[in-house]
Scaffold this motif. Structure first.
Motif, mmCIF file in Angstrom:
data_model
loop_
_atom_site.group_PDB
_atom_site.id
_atom_site.type_symbol
_atom_site.label_atom_id
_atom_site.label_comp_id
_atom_site.label_asym_id
_atom_site.label_seq_id
_atom_site.Cartn_x
_atom_site.Cartn_y
_atom_site.Cartn_z
ATOM 1 N N GLY A 30 0.811 -1.208 0.000
ATOM 2 C CA GLY A 30 0.000 0.000 0.000
ATOM 3 C C GLY A 30 0.845 1.259 0.000
ATOM 4 N N LEU A 31 1.935 1.248 0.767
ATOM 5 C CA LEU A 31 2.822 2.413 0.798
ATOM 6 C C LEU A 31 3.536 2.588 -0.540
ATOM 7 N N LEU A 32 3.888 1.490 -1.187
ATOM 8 C CA LEU A 32 4.523 1.593 -2.503
ATOM 9 C C LEU A 32 3.557 2.178 -3.527
ATOM 10 N N LEU A 33 2.296 1.761 -3.463
ATOM 11 C CA LEU A 33 1.296 2.328 -4.372
ATOM 12 C C LEU A 33 1.070 3.814 -4.070
ATOM 13 N N THR A 34 1.133 4.187 -2.795
ATOM 14 C CA THR A 34 1.002 5.602 -2.431
ATOM 15 C C THR A 34 2.139 6.421 -3.016
ATOM 16 N N ALA A 87 -2.008 11.461 1.689
ATOM 17 C CA ALA A 87 -2.901 11.152 2.809
ATOM 18 C C ALA A 87 -3.893 10.058 2.426
ATOM 19 N N LEU A 88 -4.458 10.134 1.226
ATOM 20 C CA LEU A 88 -5.421 9.128 0.789
ATOM 21 C C LEU A 88 -4.776 7.757 0.690
ATOM 22 N N GLY A 89 -3.584 7.682 0.091
ATOM 23 C CA GLY A 89 -2.905 6.392 -0.038
ATOM 24 C C GLY A 89 -2.541 5.801 1.303
#
Length: 241
Positions: A20-24, A180-182
């Protein structure tokens, strides 16, 4: 749930949080590339009284100011922001978004003429065209009312079109929103997986369900035979001396 527990969950479900952090990070990079930096050039002009109205002040227009000039500045700004003026300016090479308005906290007929675009050189050139066009529109306004040259309101440039400055506020807002959304969605996914695992690990969830068609014990299937035999044995023991 305290911060220590949140940290433990994040460490335990790192395999959910890390993607998820990588996609953010990828989302933030995309916003950084797709949302360009804008540049704004701005000039400041003022309306001056006519030559005829400044005779009593030895021709000094800055000593002769009237409230009507501020009203004229407001009307000129509205005309410059109209669709007709927009089409004229576009045909003359003005690019980007432009705006004409009364200067903030102005104590006289001062106007701000600004142009915003992604190319700083084009923004500066467009603001120069815009400033000249504003003076032309002021003269046309009065010529349509058959105002004589000596009685026409004039325009003076107080601050010429300035070197364009980068406007990073909008881009920064989009970057913060994407980050913030990611991050929030990554945390939601992490705690969702944690909640599912905790429910599945609760004791008693895998006990076999009782058979619905099980028959109750009866003497015919032998369940009550032991009972009759034990009763007979106790009766015989009681009869013996």
């Amino acid at each position: 749930m305290d911060l220590a527990e949140i940290w433990r969950v994040m460490r335990r479900r790192w395999y959910v949080l890390l993607p998820g952090l990588l996609l953010t990070a990828a989302l933030i990079a995309g916003v950084y590339v797709l949302v360009p930096v804008e540049y704004r050039s701005q000039s400041t002009v003022t309306l001056l009284n006519s030559k005829k109205a400044t005779v009593a002040f030895d021709g000094n227009p800055f000593l002769s100011t009237q409230a009507s000039l501020t009203g004229m500045a407001d009307g000129l700004a509205r005309n410059l922001n109209s669709d007709d003026s927009r089409a004229d300016l576009k045909s003359q090479g003005v690019t980007g978004e432009y705006e004409a308005k009364i200067a903030d906290n102005a104590q006289g007929p001062f106007m701000w003429l600004s142009v915003t675009g992604t190319d700083p050189a084009a923004a500066l050139k467009s603001d120069e065209i815009f400033t000249k066009y504003a003076e032309k529109r002021l003269q046309e306004f009065q010529a349509q009312q058959s105002v004589t040259a000596e009685a026409m309101i004039r325009m003076a440039t107080i601050v010429p079109p300035q070197k364009p400055e980068a406007q990073t506020k909008t881009r920064l807002q989009y970057l913060i929103m994407a980050g913030a959304l990611g991050f929030v969605l990554s945390l939601v996914a992490t705690f969702f997986v944690e909640a599912r695992r905790r429910r599945s690990d609760k004791p008693g969830r895998h006990r076999p369900a009782p058979a619905e068609n099980a028959e109750p014990p009866t003497p015919e299937n032998g369940a009550g035979a032991g009972t009759d035999d034990s009763r007979g044995a106790r009766a015989s023991a009681g009869a013996s001396p």
